[in-house]
Design a protein around this motif. Sequence first.
Motif, PDB file in Angstrom:
ATOM      1  N   UNK A  55      -0.793  -4.891  -0.309  1.00 18.60           N
ATOM      2  CA  UNK A  55      -1.971  -4.228   0.258  1.00 18.60           C
ATOM      3  C   UNK A  55      -1.887  -2.715   0.078  1.00 18.60           C
ATOM      4  N   UNK A  56      -0.735  -2.134   0.431  1.00 13.96           N
ATOM      5  CA  UNK A  56      -0.588  -0.684   0.355  1.00 13.96           C
ATOM      6  C   UNK A  56      -0.599  -0.204  -1.089  1.00 13.96           C
ATOM      7  N   UNK A  57       0.004  -0.969  -1.978  1.00 12.60           N
ATOM      8  CA  UNK A  57       0.025  -0.605  -3.394  1.00 12.60           C
ATOM      9  C   UNK A  57      -1.386  -0.560  -3.970  1.00 12.60           C
ATOM     10  N   UNK A  58      -2.239  -1.477  -3.524  1.00 11.86           N
ATOM     11  CA  UNK A  58      -3.611  -1.531  -4.040  1.00 11.86           C
ATOM     12  C   UNK A  58      -4.392  -0.269  -3.702  1.00 11.86           C
ATOM     13  N   UNK A  59      -4.041   0.392  -2.595  1.00 10.23           N
ATOM     14  CA  UNK A  59      -4.764   1.587  -2.197  1.00 10.23           C
ATOM     15  C   UNK A  59      -4.081   2.885  -2.571  1.00 10.23           C
ATOM     16  N   UNK A  96       3.084   3.620   2.029  1.00  8.54           N
ATOM     17  CA  UNK A  96       2.533   3.530   0.681  1.00  8.54           C
ATOM     18  C   UNK A  96       2.956   4.687  -0.195  1.00  8.54           C
ATOM     19  N   UNK A  97       2.926   5.899   0.342  1.00 12.31           N
ATOM     20  CA  UNK A  97       3.290   7.082  -0.456  1.00 12.31           C
ATOM     21  C   UNK A  97       4.779   7.091  -0.792  1.00 12.31           C
ATOM     22  N   UNK A  98       5.625   6.760   0.192  1.00 16.87           N
ATOM     23  CA  UNK A  98       7.067   6.750  -0.079  1.00 16.87           C
ATOM     24  C   UNK A  98       7.419   5.685  -1.110  1.00 16.87           C
ATOM     25  N   UNK A  99       6.704   4.564  -1.100  1.00 17.70           N
ATOM     26  CA  UNK A  99       7.020   3.476  -2.029  1.00 17.70           C
ATOM     27  C   UNK A  99       6.736   3.833  -3.481  1.00 17.70           C
TER      28      UNK A  99
END
Length: 502
Positions: free
Chosen positions: A137-141, A183-186
Amino acid sequence: KFAQYLFNCPEYLECLFGAFKVGLVPVNTNYRYSDEELVYLWDNADAVAVVFHGKFTERIERLRSRVPKVRTWIWVDDATCDCPSWAIPYEQAAAASDGRVEPPWGRSGDDLYILYTGGTTGMPKGVMWRQDDLFVHLNAGNMVKVPEDGGLEGVRETLAGPGPVLIPACPLMHGTGAFTSMGVISVAGCVVLLTQRHFDPIELLDTIESRKANALAIVGDAFAKPMLSALDEHPGRWDLSSLVAIISSGVMWSEETKRGLLEHHRSMLLIDAFSSSEALGMGTSVSSAGGAEHTAHFTLGERVRVIDPDTCEDIPAGSGRRGVLALAGRNPLGYYKDPDKSESTFRTINGVRYSIPGDWAEIEDDGSIQLLGRGSVVINTGGEKVFPEEVEEAIKRHPAVRDAVVVGIPDTRFGEMVTALVELKDRTSFNSRLALSNDGVISAPTEDDIIEYVKSALAGFKAPKRVFFVDSIGRAPTGKVDYARHRSEAEKFLAESAKAGT
Protein backbone atom coordinates in the motif's frame (compact mmCIF):
# COMPACT_ATOMS: atom_id res chain seq x y z
CA LYS A 1 4.19 -6.46 21.31
CA PHE A 2 6.42 -3.43 21.78
CA ALA A 3 4.52 -0.25 22.70
CA GLN A 4 5.78 3.24 21.83
CA TYR A 5 4.75 5.95 24.29
CA LEU A 6 6.64 8.82 22.68
CA PHE A 7 6.28 12.26 21.18
CA ASN A 8 7.74 12.72 17.68
CA CYS A 9 11.48 12.03 17.89
CA PRO A 10 14.18 10.07 16.02
CA GLU A 11 13.91 7.32 18.65
CA TYR A 12 10.32 6.69 17.57
CA LEU A 13 11.35 5.63 14.07
CA GLU A 14 14.48 3.84 15.29
CA CYS A 15 12.33 1.74 17.63
CA LEU A 16 9.73 1.13 14.94
CA PHE A 17 12.20 -0.34 12.45
CA GLY A 18 14.22 -1.96 15.23
CA ALA A 19 11.11 -3.84 16.31
CA PHE A 20 10.51 -4.92 12.71
CA LYS A 21 14.09 -6.22 12.48
CA VAL A 22 13.88 -8.35 15.64
CA GLY A 23 10.45 -9.74 14.79
CA LEU A 24 8.44 -7.81 17.37
CA VAL A 25 5.09 -6.13 16.79
CA PRO A 26 5.18 -2.32 17.21
CA VAL A 27 2.13 -0.83 18.94
CA ASN A 28 1.40 2.90 18.84
CA THR A 29 0.29 4.72 21.99
CA ASN A 30 -1.59 8.01 22.05
CA TYR A 31 0.36 10.28 24.41
CA ARG A 32 -2.85 12.13 25.30
CA TYR A 33 -4.50 9.04 26.78
CA SER A 34 -5.58 8.92 30.43
CA ASP A 35 -4.32 6.31 32.91
CA GLU A 36 -7.33 4.09 32.28
CA GLU A 37 -6.90 4.22 28.51
CA LEU A 38 -3.18 3.42 28.76
CA VAL A 39 -3.80 0.45 31.03
CA TYR A 40 -6.52 -0.82 28.71
CA LEU A 41 -4.38 -0.43 25.58
CA TRP A 42 -1.21 -2.09 26.90
CA ASP A 43 -3.18 -4.92 28.50
CA ASN A 44 -5.33 -5.42 25.40
CA ALA A 45 -2.24 -5.41 23.18
CA ASP A 46 -0.40 -7.89 25.44
CA ALA A 47 2.56 -5.51 25.43
CA VAL A 48 5.73 -6.91 27.03
CA ALA A 49 7.85 -3.77 26.56
CA VAL A 50 7.21 -0.01 26.49
CA VAL A 51 9.58 2.72 25.33
CA PHE A 52 8.62 6.09 26.81
CA HIS A 53 9.72 9.71 27.08
CA GLY A 54 10.95 10.87 30.48
CA LYS A 55 8.01 13.27 30.74
CA PHE A 56 5.72 10.27 31.27
CA THR A 57 7.75 8.72 34.13
CA GLU A 58 5.48 9.94 36.93
CA ARG A 59 2.37 8.67 35.18
CA ILE A 60 3.92 5.25 34.53
CA GLU A 61 4.95 5.08 38.21
CA ARG A 62 1.24 5.28 39.07
CA LEU A 63 0.07 2.54 36.74
CA ARG A 64 3.04 0.19 36.35
CA SER A 65 1.63 -2.33 38.83
CA ARG A 66 -1.57 -2.49 36.78
CA VAL A 67 0.18 -3.74 33.63
CA PRO A 68 2.09 -6.83 34.86
CA LYS A 69 2.57 -8.14 31.31
CA VAL A 70 5.03 -5.30 30.62
CA ARG A 71 8.43 -6.64 31.70
CA THR A 72 10.74 -4.08 30.08
CA TRP A 73 10.60 -0.28 30.29
CA ILE A 74 12.95 1.78 28.11
CA TRP A 75 13.42 5.45 29.08
CA VAL A 76 14.13 8.13 26.45
CA ASP A 77 15.87 11.17 27.91
CA ASP A 78 14.02 14.42 27.20
CA ALA A 79 15.71 16.45 29.97
CA THR A 80 12.65 16.23 32.26
CA CYS A 81 13.89 13.72 34.86
CA ASP A 82 16.49 11.05 35.61
CA CYS A 83 16.01 7.49 34.45
CA PRO A 84 14.05 5.57 37.11
CA SER A 85 15.60 2.45 38.63
CA TRP A 86 13.01 0.18 37.01
CA ALA A 87 13.79 1.33 33.44
CA ILE A 88 16.68 0.95 30.97
CA PRO A 89 18.14 4.11 29.39
CA TYR A 90 17.41 4.13 25.67
CA GLU A 91 21.02 4.81 24.63
CA GLN A 92 22.20 1.88 26.74
CA ALA A 93 19.64 -0.42 25.14
CA ALA A 94 20.49 0.83 21.65
CA ALA A 95 24.20 0.11 22.20
CA ALA A 96 23.60 -3.37 23.61
CA SER A 97 24.37 -5.09 20.30
CA ASP A 98 26.76 -4.03 17.57
CA GLY A 99 26.11 -6.87 15.14
CA ARG A 100 23.32 -7.72 12.74
CA VAL A 101 20.30 -8.92 14.70
CA GLU A 102 18.13 -11.81 13.55
CA PRO A 103 15.15 -12.96 15.63
CA PRO A 104 15.33 -16.67 16.56
CA TRP A 105 11.88 -17.17 15.04
CA GLY A 106 12.87 -15.44 11.79
CA ARG A 107 11.16 -12.63 9.86
CA SER A 108 8.22 -12.88 7.50
CA GLY A 109 5.88 -10.75 5.43
CA ASP A 110 3.21 -12.12 7.80
CA ASP A 111 4.77 -10.22 10.73
CA LEU A 112 2.37 -7.62 12.07
CA TYR A 113 2.16 -3.91 12.67
CA ILE A 114 -0.70 -3.05 15.03
CA LEU A 115 -2.22 0.43 14.78
CA TYR A 116 -4.53 1.28 17.67
CA THR A 117 -7.27 3.65 16.63
CA GLY A 118 -9.62 5.46 18.97
CA GLY A 119 -12.34 5.88 16.38
CA THR A 120 -15.32 7.99 17.45
CA THR A 121 -16.76 5.74 20.17
CA GLY A 122 -15.55 3.07 22.57
CA MET A 123 -12.07 2.06 23.70
CA PRO A 124 -9.13 1.88 21.25
CA LYS A 125 -9.04 -1.02 18.80
CA GLY A 126 -5.86 -2.57 17.39
CA VAL A 127 -5.92 -2.82 13.58
CA MET A 128 -3.71 -5.74 12.51
CA TRP A 129 -1.71 -5.07 9.32
CA ARG A 130 0.51 -7.71 7.73
CA GLN A 131 3.80 -5.96 6.99
CA ASP A 132 3.77 -7.22 3.40
CA ASP A 133 0.28 -5.79 2.76
CA LEU A 134 1.21 -2.49 4.38
CA PHE A 135 4.41 -2.21 2.34
CA VAL A 136 2.51 -2.72 -0.92
CA HIS A 137 0.00 0.00 0.00
CA LEU A 138 2.69 2.49 1.01
CA ASN A 139 4.86 1.67 -2.00
CA ALA A 140 1.95 2.41 -4.34
CA GLY A 141 1.74 5.96 -3.01
CA ASN A 142 5.47 6.68 -2.83
CA MET A 143 7.26 9.23 -5.00
CA VAL A 144 9.74 6.42 -5.76
CA LYS A 145 8.28 2.94 -6.29
CA VAL A 146 10.09 -0.39 -6.06
CA PRO A 147 8.85 -3.56 -7.82
CA GLU A 148 6.33 -5.35 -5.62
CA ASP A 149 7.72 -8.78 -6.40
CA GLY A 150 11.34 -7.86 -7.16
CA GLY A 151 12.75 -8.79 -3.77
CA LEU A 152 15.86 -7.09 -2.45
CA GLU A 153 17.41 -7.03 -5.91
CA GLY A 154 14.50 -4.98 -7.17
CA VAL A 155 15.03 -2.56 -4.30
CA ARG A 156 18.76 -2.25 -5.06
CA GLU A 157 18.14 -1.63 -8.74
CA THR A 158 15.47 1.01 -8.09
CA LEU A 159 17.12 2.98 -5.31
CA ALA A 160 20.15 4.46 -7.02
CA GLY A 161 20.41 7.36 -4.54
CA PRO A 162 18.77 9.10 -1.61
CA GLY A 163 14.99 9.25 -1.63
CA PRO A 164 12.71 12.20 -0.89
CA VAL A 165 12.77 14.39 2.24
CA LEU A 166 9.54 14.27 4.27
CA ILE A 167 8.36 16.36 7.21
CA PRO A 168 5.50 14.72 9.12
CA ALA A 169 3.97 17.71 10.92
CA CYS A 170 1.42 15.40 12.53
CA PRO A 171 2.15 12.84 15.28
CA LEU A 172 3.94 9.59 14.44
CA MET A 173 1.62 7.89 16.95
CA HIS A 174 -1.19 8.03 14.37
CA GLY A 175 -1.55 6.51 10.94
CA THR A 176 -0.93 9.58 8.75
CA GLY A 177 2.43 10.39 10.34
CA ALA A 178 3.53 6.78 10.74
CA PHE A 179 2.51 5.54 7.29
CA THR A 180 4.04 8.43 5.35
CA SER A 181 7.29 8.10 7.34
CA MET A 182 7.47 4.34 6.81
CA GLY A 183 6.92 4.82 3.09
CA VAL A 184 9.69 7.40 2.72
CA ILE A 185 12.23 5.46 4.79
CA SER A 186 11.50 2.29 2.80
CA VAL A 187 12.82 4.04 -0.34
CA ALA A 188 15.97 5.47 1.29
CA GLY A 189 14.37 8.81 2.04
CA CYS A 190 14.87 11.16 4.95
CA VAL A 191 12.32 12.01 7.65
CA VAL A 192 12.78 15.43 9.29
CA LEU A 193 10.94 15.95 12.58
CA LEU A 194 9.87 19.20 14.19
CA THR A 195 11.39 19.78 17.62
CA GLN A 196 8.49 21.50 19.39
CA ARG A 197 5.77 19.36 20.95
CA HIS A 198 3.01 21.78 19.96
CA PHE A 199 2.42 22.61 16.32
CA ASP A 200 4.07 25.89 15.31
CA PRO A 201 3.54 26.90 11.65
CA ILE A 202 6.57 29.21 11.78
CA GLU A 203 8.83 26.34 12.85
CA LEU A 204 7.33 24.17 10.11
CA LEU A 205 7.85 26.72 7.35
CA ASP A 206 11.39 27.47 8.57
CA THR A 207 12.15 23.73 8.48
CA ILE A 208 10.71 23.24 4.99
CA GLU A 209 13.07 25.94 3.74
CA SER A 210 16.20 24.92 5.70
CA ARG A 211 15.88 21.18 5.04
CA LYS A 212 14.69 21.52 1.43
CA ALA A 213 11.74 19.25 2.15
CA ASN A 214 10.03 17.57 -0.81
CA ALA A 215 6.89 16.38 0.96
CA LEU A 216 4.85 17.42 3.96
CA ALA A 217 2.31 15.27 5.85
CA ILE A 218 -0.52 17.05 7.69
CA VAL A 219 -4.05 16.33 8.89
CA GLY A 220 -6.43 18.74 7.18
CA ASP A 221 -7.25 22.29 8.14
CA ALA A 222 -6.01 21.92 11.72
CA PHE A 223 -2.52 22.19 10.23
CA ALA A 224 -3.19 23.86 6.89
CA LYS A 225 -5.08 26.91 8.19
CA PRO A 226 -2.31 28.03 10.61
CA MET A 227 0.21 27.52 7.80
CA LEU A 228 -1.86 29.68 5.46
CA SER A 229 -2.28 32.40 8.10
CA ALA A 230 1.51 32.53 8.61
CA LEU A 231 2.14 32.70 4.85
CA ASP A 232 -0.45 35.46 4.43
CA GLU A 233 1.04 37.41 7.33
CA HIS A 234 4.63 37.07 6.02
CA PRO A 235 4.40 36.99 2.20
CA GLY A 236 7.64 36.01 0.49
CA ARG A 237 9.42 35.13 3.74
CA TRP A 238 9.94 31.44 2.94
CA ASP A 239 11.39 29.65 -0.08
CA LEU A 240 9.06 26.69 -0.61
CA SER A 241 10.38 25.76 -4.06
CA SER A 242 11.65 22.34 -2.90
CA LEU A 243 8.15 21.29 -1.83
CA VAL A 244 6.57 18.94 -4.36
CA ALA A 245 3.52 17.81 -2.40
CA ILE A 246 1.52 18.32 0.77
CA ILE A 247 -0.27 15.13 1.77
CA SER A 248 -3.26 15.15 4.11
CA SER A 249 -5.37 12.35 5.49
CA GLY A 250 -7.72 11.74 8.38
CA VAL A 251 -10.06 14.77 8.28
CA MET A 252 -11.55 16.99 5.63
CA TRP A 253 -9.31 19.62 4.01
CA SER A 254 -11.28 22.62 2.75
CA GLU A 255 -11.18 23.92 -0.80
CA GLU A 256 -10.68 27.52 0.41
CA THR A 257 -7.55 26.61 2.36
CA LYS A 258 -6.12 24.68 -0.58
CA ARG A 259 -6.62 27.65 -2.89
CA GLY A 260 -4.89 29.93 -0.42
CA LEU A 261 -1.85 27.65 -0.09
CA LEU A 262 -1.49 27.33 -3.84
CA GLU A 263 -1.28 31.12 -4.13
CA HIS A 264 1.98 30.91 -2.15
CA HIS A 265 3.50 27.99 -4.10
CA ARG A 266 1.79 27.26 -7.38
CA SER A 267 3.94 24.36 -8.57
CA MET A 268 3.16 21.95 -5.71
CA LEU A 269 0.40 19.34 -5.52
CA LEU A 270 -2.06 19.14 -2.63
CA ILE A 271 -3.01 15.50 -2.14
CA ASP A 272 -6.03 14.77 0.02
CA ALA A 273 -5.81 11.01 0.64
CA PHE A 274 -9.05 9.48 1.80
CA SER A 275 -7.97 6.58 3.99
CA SER A 276 -8.47 5.25 7.49
CA SER A 277 -6.61 2.94 9.86
CA GLU A 278 -8.67 0.04 8.47
CA ALA A 279 -8.69 0.99 4.78
CA LEU A 280 -5.85 2.53 2.79
CA GLY A 281 -6.50 3.91 -0.69
CA MET A 282 -10.25 4.53 -0.71
CA GLY A 283 -9.89 7.74 -2.71
CA THR A 284 -7.79 10.77 -3.54
CA SER A 285 -8.38 14.42 -4.28
CA VAL A 286 -5.53 16.26 -6.00
CA SER A 287 -5.41 20.05 -6.25
CA SER A 288 -2.91 22.12 -8.19
CA ALA A 289 -2.54 25.62 -9.59
CA GLY A 290 -4.99 24.53 -12.27
CA GLY A 291 -7.76 24.23 -9.69
CA ALA A 292 -8.53 23.16 -6.14
CA GLU A 293 -10.91 20.25 -5.65
CA HIS A 294 -14.14 20.85 -3.78
CA THR A 295 -14.18 19.99 -0.08
CA ALA A 296 -14.70 16.25 0.54
CA HIS A 297 -14.80 15.47 -3.21
CA PHE A 298 -12.71 12.41 -4.12
CA THR A 299 -11.89 10.14 -7.03
CA LEU A 300 -12.58 6.56 -5.98
CA GLY A 301 -9.75 4.07 -5.69
CA GLU A 302 -9.86 1.29 -8.26
CA ARG A 303 -10.94 -1.36 -5.73
CA VAL A 304 -13.65 0.69 -4.03
CA ARG A 305 -17.42 0.32 -4.28
CA VAL A 306 -20.26 2.40 -2.84
CA ILE A 307 -22.81 -0.10 -1.54
CA ASP A 308 -26.10 -0.24 0.28
CA PRO A 309 -25.14 -1.38 3.82
CA ASP A 310 -28.19 -3.65 4.08
CA THR A 311 -28.29 -5.34 0.66
CA CYS A 312 -24.56 -4.97 -0.23
CA GLU A 313 -25.65 -3.95 -3.74
CA ASP A 314 -23.88 -1.15 -5.60
CA ILE A 315 -25.36 2.34 -5.40
CA PRO A 316 -25.89 3.58 -8.99
CA ALA A 317 -23.83 6.62 -9.95
CA GLY A 318 -25.84 9.84 -10.02
CA SER A 319 -28.83 8.28 -8.23
CA GLY A 320 -28.63 10.64 -5.27
CA ARG A 321 -28.75 7.67 -2.91
CA ARG A 322 -26.22 7.34 -0.13
CA GLY A 323 -24.13 4.30 0.67
CA VAL A 324 -21.04 3.11 2.49
CA LEU A 325 -17.60 2.64 0.98
CA ALA A 326 -16.25 -0.89 0.64
CA LEU A 327 -12.57 -1.47 -0.20
CA ALA A 328 -11.32 -4.78 -1.61
CA GLY A 329 -7.72 -5.98 -1.91
CA ARG A 330 -4.96 -6.04 0.69
CA ASN A 331 -6.73 -5.14 3.91
CA PRO A 332 -5.98 -5.67 7.62
CA LEU A 333 -6.51 -9.10 9.14
CA GLY A 334 -8.97 -7.58 11.62
CA TYR A 335 -8.98 -6.01 15.06
CA TYR A 336 -6.70 -7.61 17.63
CA LYS A 337 -8.71 -9.81 20.04
CA ASP A 338 -12.04 -8.46 18.79
CA PRO A 339 -13.64 -11.03 16.46
CA ASP A 340 -17.11 -9.47 16.58
CA LYS A 341 -15.93 -6.02 15.51
CA SER A 342 -13.64 -7.63 12.91
CA GLU A 343 -16.57 -9.53 11.42
CA SER A 344 -18.71 -6.39 11.15
CA THR A 345 -15.97 -4.28 9.52
CA PHE A 346 -14.19 -6.83 7.32
CA ARG A 347 -16.93 -8.59 5.37
CA THR A 348 -16.94 -11.09 2.53
CA ILE A 349 -19.37 -10.25 -0.29
CA ASN A 350 -19.75 -12.73 -3.16
CA GLY A 351 -16.43 -14.33 -2.27
CA VAL A 352 -14.49 -11.04 -2.04
CA ARG A 353 -13.28 -9.68 1.30
CA TYR A 354 -13.90 -5.96 1.90
CA SER A 355 -13.01 -3.40 4.53
CA ILE A 356 -16.13 -1.37 5.40
CA PRO A 357 -15.20 1.10 8.18
CA GLY A 358 -18.54 2.94 7.94
CA ASP A 359 -17.79 5.95 5.74
CA TRP A 360 -20.88 7.26 3.94
CA ALA A 361 -20.80 8.91 0.53
CA GLU A 362 -22.83 9.86 -2.54
CA ILE A 363 -21.53 8.68 -5.91
CA GLU A 364 -21.83 11.20 -8.71
CA ASP A 365 -22.45 10.71 -12.45
CA ASP A 366 -18.73 10.63 -13.26
CA GLY A 367 -18.01 7.99 -10.59
CA SER A 368 -16.42 10.42 -8.13
CA ILE A 369 -17.75 10.64 -4.58
CA GLN A 370 -18.84 13.32 -2.17
CA LEU A 371 -17.78 12.14 1.27
CA LEU A 372 -20.41 12.61 3.96
CA GLY A 373 -18.74 11.25 7.10
CA ARG A 374 -18.52 8.29 9.44
CA GLY A 375 -21.83 6.59 10.13
CA SER A 376 -21.07 6.06 13.82
CA VAL A 377 -21.61 9.78 14.50
CA VAL A 378 -24.50 10.35 12.09
CA ILE A 379 -27.39 12.40 13.56
CA ASN A 380 -30.96 11.15 13.15
CA THR A 381 -33.29 14.14 13.35
CA GLY A 382 -36.94 13.66 12.52
CA GLY A 383 -36.09 10.57 10.47
CA GLU A 384 -33.49 12.42 8.38
CA LYS A 385 -29.81 11.47 8.51
CA VAL A 386 -27.42 14.37 9.01
CA PHE A 387 -23.67 13.83 8.70
CA PRO A 388 -21.82 16.13 11.11
CA GLU A 389 -18.82 16.72 8.85
CA GLU A 390 -21.02 18.04 6.05
CA VAL A 391 -22.55 20.67 8.38
CA GLU A 392 -19.18 21.46 9.96
CA GLU A 393 -17.68 22.29 6.59
CA ALA A 394 -20.62 24.57 5.78
CA ILE A 395 -20.13 26.46 9.06
CA LYS A 396 -16.37 26.75 8.59
CA ARG A 397 -16.87 28.54 5.29
CA HIS A 398 -18.23 31.54 7.21
CA PRO A 399 -15.50 34.21 7.13
CA ALA A 400 -15.61 34.75 10.91
CA VAL A 401 -15.33 31.05 11.85
CA ARG A 402 -12.09 29.29 12.68
CA ASP A 403 -13.44 25.81 13.51
CA ALA A 404 -16.66 23.95 14.29
CA VAL A 405 -17.98 20.64 15.57
CA VAL A 406 -21.54 19.37 15.10
CA VAL A 407 -23.21 16.78 17.35
CA GLY A 408 -26.66 15.32 17.94
CA ILE A 409 -28.33 16.04 21.28
CA PRO A 410 -31.35 13.94 22.45
CA ASP A 411 -34.60 15.72 21.65
CA THR A 412 -38.14 14.67 22.61
CA ARG A 413 -39.64 15.87 19.35
CA PHE A 414 -37.06 15.03 16.67
CA GLY A 415 -35.10 12.24 18.35
CA GLU A 416 -31.86 14.23 18.03
CA MET A 417 -31.25 17.96 17.64
CA VAL A 418 -28.40 19.20 15.43
CA THR A 419 -26.18 21.31 17.67
CA ALA A 420 -23.00 23.20 16.77
CA LEU A 421 -19.99 24.26 18.81
CA VAL A 422 -18.22 27.11 17.01
CA GLU A 423 -14.78 28.66 17.50
CA LEU A 424 -14.47 32.15 16.02
CA LYS A 425 -11.38 33.78 14.59
CA ASP A 426 -11.85 36.79 16.88
CA ARG A 427 -12.30 35.08 20.22
CA THR A 428 -12.81 38.35 22.12
CA SER A 429 -16.03 39.36 20.37
CA PHE A 430 -18.42 36.44 20.95
CA ASN A 431 -21.27 38.71 22.02
CA SER A 432 -21.04 41.36 19.32
CA ARG A 433 -23.95 41.53 16.92
CA LEU A 434 -22.76 42.47 13.43
CA ALA A 435 -21.51 39.87 10.96
CA LEU A 436 -20.05 42.02 8.15
CA SER A 437 -19.79 45.79 8.01
CA ASN A 438 -19.82 47.85 4.83
CA ASP A 439 -16.03 48.19 4.82
CA GLY A 440 -15.61 44.41 4.88
CA VAL A 441 -14.44 44.16 8.50
CA ILE A 442 -15.52 40.84 10.00
CA SER A 443 -17.23 40.91 13.39
CA ALA A 444 -18.44 37.95 15.40
CA PRO A 445 -21.69 36.41 14.12
CA THR A 446 -24.60 35.54 16.38
CA GLU A 447 -26.26 32.16 16.79
CA ASP A 448 -28.95 33.14 14.28
CA ASP A 449 -26.29 34.32 11.80
CA ILE A 450 -24.64 30.88 11.82
CA ILE A 451 -27.95 29.04 11.46
CA GLU A 452 -29.05 31.18 8.50
CA TYR A 453 -25.62 30.85 6.89
CA VAL A 454 -25.88 27.05 6.95
CA LYS A 455 -29.42 27.17 5.57
CA SER A 456 -28.11 29.16 2.60
CA ALA A 457 -25.92 26.20 1.66
CA LEU A 458 -27.70 23.07 2.92
CA ALA A 459 -31.21 21.74 3.41
CA GLY A 460 -32.97 23.34 6.36
CA PHE A 461 -33.13 20.15 8.44
CA LYS A 462 -29.31 19.96 8.37
CA ALA A 463 -28.86 23.41 9.92
CA PRO A 464 -28.14 23.47 13.66
CA LYS A 465 -31.04 24.27 15.94
CA ARG A 466 -28.64 25.64 18.54
CA VAL A 467 -25.15 27.15 18.26
CA PHE A 468 -22.77 27.63 21.19
CA PHE A 469 -19.54 29.62 20.88
CA VAL A 470 -16.42 28.19 22.56
CA ASP A 471 -12.89 29.46 23.16
CA SER A 472 -11.38 26.47 21.34
CA ILE A 473 -12.63 23.29 19.71
CA GLY A 474 -9.61 21.53 21.20
CA ARG A 475 -8.75 19.11 18.43
CA ALA A 476 -6.28 16.29 19.04
CA PRO A 477 -2.78 16.57 17.50
CA THR A 478 -4.14 14.56 14.56
CA GLY A 479 -6.76 17.21 13.83
CA LYS A 480 -9.57 14.86 14.85
CA VAL A 481 -12.26 15.61 17.41
CA ASP A 482 -13.72 13.59 20.27
CA TYR A 483 -17.43 13.63 19.39
CA ALA A 484 -18.42 12.03 22.70
CA ARG A 485 -16.69 14.81 24.66
CA HIS A 486 -18.20 17.54 22.51
CA ARG A 487 -21.65 15.98 22.83
CA SER A 488 -21.34 16.13 26.62
CA GLU A 489 -20.13 19.71 26.39
CA ALA A 490 -23.09 20.68 24.17
CA GLU A 491 -25.54 19.00 26.55
CA LYS A 492 -24.09 21.05 29.43
CA PHE A 493 -24.41 24.28 27.43
CA LEU A 494 -27.98 23.40 26.50
CA ALA A 495 -28.92 22.72 30.15
CA GLU A 496 -27.34 25.99 31.26
CA SER A 497 -29.16 27.84 28.48
CA ALA A 498 -32.50 26.32 29.45
CA LYS A 499 -31.93 27.23 33.08
CA ALA A 500 -31.17 30.82 32.09
CA GLY A 501 -34.20 30.92 29.78
CA THR A 502 -32.14 31.72 26.66
